[in-house]
Design a protein around this motif. Structure first.
Motif, PDB file in Angstrom:
ATOM      1  N   GLY A 102       6.201   5.268  -3.140  1.00 23.67           N
ATOM      2  CA  GLY A 102       6.075   4.719  -4.541  1.00 23.67           C
ATOM      3  C   GLY A 102       7.565   4.024  -4.694  1.00 23.67           C
ATOM      4  N   ASN A 103       8.715   4.415  -4.420  1.00 27.06           N
ATOM      5  CA  ASN A 103       9.765   3.721  -4.952  1.00 27.06           C
ATOM      6  C   ASN A 103      10.525   2.607  -4.093  1.00 27.06           C
ATOM      7  N   SER A 104      10.331   2.843  -2.590  1.00 25.33           N
ATOM      8  CA  SER A 104      10.488   1.538  -1.626  1.00 25.33           C
ATOM      9  C   SER A 104       9.700   0.381  -2.367  1.00 25.33           C
ATOM     10  N   ASN A 147      11.720   3.408   3.859  1.00 26.82           N
ATOM     11  CA  ASN A 147      11.460   4.736   3.511  1.00 26.82           C
ATOM     12  C   ASN A 147      11.499   4.867   2.138  1.00 26.82           C
ATOM     13  N   GLU A 148      11.058   6.086   1.652  1.00 28.50           N
ATOM     14  CA  GLU A 148      11.148   6.488   0.094  1.00 28.50           C
ATOM     15  C   GLU A 148      12.527   6.558  -0.167  1.00 28.50           C
ATOM     16  N   ARG A 149      12.877   6.449  -1.326  1.00 29.89           N
ATOM     17  CA  ARG A 149      13.991   6.708  -1.849  1.00 29.89           C
ATOM     18  C   ARG A 149      14.415   8.184  -1.650  1.00 29.89           C
ATOM     19  N   HIS A 150      15.576   8.206  -1.031  1.00 29.84           N
ATOM     20  CA  HIS A 150      16.274   9.511  -0.676  1.00 29.84           C
ATOM     21  C   HIS A 150      16.678  10.428  -2.088  1.00 29.84           C
ATOM     22  N   TYR A 151      15.853  11.621  -2.216  1.00 32.57           N
ATOM     23  CA  TYR A 151      15.999  12.518  -3.400  1.00 32.57           C
ATOM     24  C   TYR A 151      17.404  13.437  -3.373  1.00 32.57           C
ATOM     25  N   GLY A 152      18.332  13.135  -2.638  1.00 27.37           N
ATOM     26  CA  GLY A 152      19.427  13.855  -2.813  1.00 27.37           C
ATOM     27  C   GLY A 152      19.390  15.316  -2.841  1.00 27.37           C
ATOM     28  N   TRP A 176      16.052  10.828 -13.557  1.00 25.87           N
ATOM     29  CA  TRP A 176      16.180  10.862 -11.926  1.00 25.87           C
ATOM     30  C   TRP A 176      15.230  10.373 -11.650  1.00 25.87           C
ATOM     31  N   ARG A 177      14.148  10.274 -12.098  1.00 29.82           N
ATOM     32  CA  ARG A 177      12.945   9.943 -11.228  1.00 29.82           C
ATOM     33  C   ARG A 177      12.403   8.399 -11.400  1.00 29.82           C
ATOM     34  N   ARG A 178      12.946   7.875 -12.626  1.00 28.39           N
ATOM     35  CA  ARG A 178      12.434   6.384 -13.083  1.00 28.39           C
ATOM     36  C   ARG A 178      13.456   5.551 -13.544  1.00 28.39           C
ATOM     37  N   SER A 179      14.676   6.076 -13.551  1.00 23.97           N
ATOM     38  CA  SER A 179      15.654   5.056 -14.127  1.00 23.97           C
ATOM     39  C   SER A 179      16.035   4.234 -12.875  1.00 23.97           C
ATOM     40  N   ASP A 239      10.980  21.986  -6.903  1.00 21.13           N
ATOM     41  CA  ASP A 239       9.617  21.959  -7.756  1.00 21.13           C
ATOM     42  C   ASP A 239       9.807  20.929  -8.831  1.00 21.13           C
ATOM     43  N   LYS A 240       9.136  19.939  -9.107  1.00 15.92           N
ATOM     44  CA  LYS A 240       9.344  18.982 -10.105  1.00 15.92           C
ATOM     45  C   LYS A 240       9.285  19.705 -11.778  1.00 15.92           C
ATOM     46  N   ALA A 241       8.188  20.507 -11.941  1.00 17.81           N
ATOM     47  CA  ALA A 241       8.082  21.204 -13.101  1.00 17.81           C
ATOM     48  C   ALA A 241       9.212  21.987 -13.434  1.00 17.81           C
ATOM     49  N   LEU A 254       0.881  -1.113   0.148  1.00 18.39           N
ATOM     50  CA  LEU A 254      -0.118   0.070  -0.025  1.00 18.39           C
ATOM     51  C   LEU A 254       0.845   1.178   0.096  1.00 18.39           C
ATOM     52  N   ARG A 255       0.926   1.826  -1.309  1.00 22.90           N
ATOM     53  CA  ARG A 255       1.661   3.277  -1.159  1.00 22.90           C
ATOM     54  C   ARG A 255       0.665   4.265  -0.408  1.00 22.90           C
ATOM     55  N   HIS A 256       1.440   5.028   0.245  1.00 21.07           N
ATOM     56  CA  HIS A 256       0.581   6.182   1.080  1.00 21.07           C
ATOM     57  C   HIS A 256      -0.149   6.854   0.226  1.00 21.07           C
ATOM     58  N   ASN A 263       3.764  19.029  -6.069  1.00 20.07           N
ATOM     59  CA  ASN A 263       4.552  18.547  -7.216  1.00 20.07           C
ATOM     60  C   ASN A 263       6.062  18.818  -6.822  1.00 20.07           C
ATOM     61  N   ARG A 264       6.404  18.688  -5.739  1.00 19.30           N
ATOM     62  CA  ARG A 264       7.761  18.663  -5.007  1.00 19.30           C
ATOM     63  C   ARG A 264       8.416  17.315  -4.890  1.00 19.30           C
ATOM     64  N   PHE A 265       9.917  17.313  -5.101  1.00 20.06           N
ATOM     65  CA  PHE A 265      10.622  16.083  -4.789  1.00 20.06           C
ATOM     66  C   PHE A 265      10.479  16.202  -3.314  1.00 20.06           C
ATOM     67  N   THR A 266      10.081  14.692  -2.823  1.00 23.97           N
ATOM     68  CA  THR A 266       9.991  14.712  -1.260  1.00 23.97           C
ATOM     69  C   THR A 266      10.960  13.869  -0.743  1.00 23.97           C
ATOM     70  N   GLY A 267      11.134  12.605  -1.241  1.00 29.51           N
ATOM     71  CA  GLY A 267      12.110  11.637  -0.533  1.00 29.51           C
ATOM     72  C   GLY A 267      11.707  11.411   0.975  1.00 29.51           C
ATOM     73  N   TRP A 268      12.690  11.699   1.811  1.00 32.77           N
ATOM     74  CA  TRP A 268      12.555  11.677   3.120  1.00 32.77           C
ATOM     75  C   TRP A 268      12.269  12.795   3.927  1.00 32.77           C
ATOM     76  N   TRP A 275       3.179  17.180  -0.315  1.00 34.49           N
ATOM     77  CA  TRP A 275       4.067  17.553  -1.571  1.00 34.49           C
ATOM     78  C   TRP A 275       3.832  16.670  -2.809  1.00 34.49           C
ATOM     79  N   ASN A 276       3.235  15.678  -2.664  1.00 33.73           N
ATOM     80  CA  ASN A 276       2.555  15.103  -4.002  1.00 33.73           C
ATOM     81  C   ASN A 276       1.637  16.076  -4.628  1.00 33.73           C
ATOM     82  N   LEU A 277       0.854  16.770  -3.741  1.00 36.10           N
ATOM     83  CA  LEU A 277      -0.013  17.624  -4.296  1.00 36.10           C
ATOM     84  C   LEU A 277       0.732  18.914  -4.953  1.00 36.10           C
TER      85      LEU A 277
HETATM   86  O1  LIG Z   1       8.849  12.935  -4.544  1.00 36.03           O
HETATM   87  C1  LIG Z   1       8.975  11.854  -4.252  1.00 36.03           C
HETATM   88  O2  LIG Z   1       9.671  11.410  -3.145  1.00 36.03           O
HETATM   89  C2  LIG Z   1       8.456  10.477  -5.162  1.00 36.03           C
HETATM   90  C3  LIG Z   1       7.150  10.125  -4.738  1.00 36.03           C
HETATM   91  O3  LIG Z   1       6.047  10.826  -4.463  1.00 36.03           O
HETATM   92  O4  LIG Z   1       8.443  11.286  -6.420  1.00 36.03           O
HETATM   93  P1  LIG Z   1       8.637  10.689  -7.895  1.00 36.03           P
HETATM   94  O5  LIG Z   1       7.165  10.239  -8.324  1.00 36.03           O
HETATM   95  O6  LIG Z   1       9.304  11.429  -8.664  1.00 36.03           O
HETATM   96  O7  LIG Z   1       9.039   9.135  -7.549  1.00 36.03           O
END
Ligand SMILES: O=C(O)[C@@H](CO)OP(=O)(O)O
Length: 237
Positions: A180-182, A86-91, A113-116, A97-99, A7-9, A18-23, A14-16
């Motif tokens: 999402g990424n874990s 945890n979510e992957r660390h977004y460094g 960066w996001r999906r590779s 802002d993703k956009a 179950l993804r949260h 559109n910011r890189f969230t990570g930890w 920050w999904n709303l």
């Molecule tokens: O920002 C994030 O930590 C993740 C999950 O919301 O985003 P992405 O969709 O880029 O994996």
């Protein structure tokens, strides 16, 4: 046959935005809370009664799991938290802002960066707002300053093998409320997804993914409980 639900949260603030969230420990939005409640109703409808719930140390995953269990009538299910879910660390992208980042670096670079599988974002500079090294939740741990999906899997997999798999091998049903990424890392491992195909795997927020496993913990069948918000799943070998 053990059953696993990933179950993804639900939607986070920050999904709303559109910011890189990570930890970063952002909370759920009201919509995210509603998704978690709906996820719990679907879990109850599926007759799923996990022996244990595993979750990360981040509020959005812990609260999603707790809300879902509550709405499934399963609030007494024991919960085990670990930062390795945890979510992957977004460094160095953390908080951006993703956009705007896509305008600056190009859509293609941001998609890498996001999906590779194995290209991490640039590392987080030490000492800034998002430096987690002094956070007591990670005391004594050698924590990363950025992660690709590959290095996320490198820390998820030992935890899967030592803590989660033994419960499933004992025949127990297990719920994992995470990110999402874990969760993509766990899906990659379970479905043996090739490195170049994991880019196409997306996990929607708050939609329970049921995976039926055989005794060797290989998937036998898999489905999203909310079919209307499902994404495609990797093939079962
Ligand atoms: O920002 C994030 O930590 C993740 C999950 O919301 O985003 P992405 O969709 O880029 O994996």
């Amino acid at each position: 046959m053990p059953r696993l639900i990933l179950l993804r949260h639900g939607q986070s603030q920050w999904n709303l935005e559109n910011r890189f969230t990570g930890w970063v420990d952002v909370d759920l939005t009201a919509e995210g809370e509603a998704q978690a409640r709906r996820g719990g109703e679907l879990i109850a409808e599926a007759g799923f009664k996990p022996a244990v719930m595993f979750t990360s140390v981040l509020t959005r995953a812990k609260r999603t799991g707790a809300i879902a269990l509550q709405s499934a009538g399963l609030k007494d299910v024991p919960t085990i938290e670990d930062w390795r879910l945890n979510e992957r660390h977004y460094g160095g992208l953390t908080g951006l802002d993703k956009a705007e980042t896509a305008k600056l670096h190009g859509e293609d670079q941001v998609k890498v960066w996001r999906r590779s599988y194995d290209v991490p974002p640039p590392p987080l500079a030490p000492g800034g707002e998002w430096d987690f090294t002094a956070d007591p939740r990670y005391a004594g741990q050698d924590i990363p300053d950025t992660e690709s999906l590959k290095t996320t899997l490198d820390r998820v997999l030992p935890y899967w093998n030592s803590a989660i798999a033994p419960r499933l091998e004992a025949g127990e049903d297990v719920l994992i409320a995470a990110h999402g990424n874990s969760l993509r890392a766990i899906v990659k491992h379970l479905f043996d997804v090739p490195d170049d195909k994991i880019v196409g795997v997306e996990i929607p927020t708050g939609n329970p993914l049921e995976i039926d496993l055989d005794a060797e913990l290989k998937p036998v069948s898999a489905r999203y409980l909310d079919a209307g918000r499902a994404e495609s799943l990797p093939a079962i070998a």
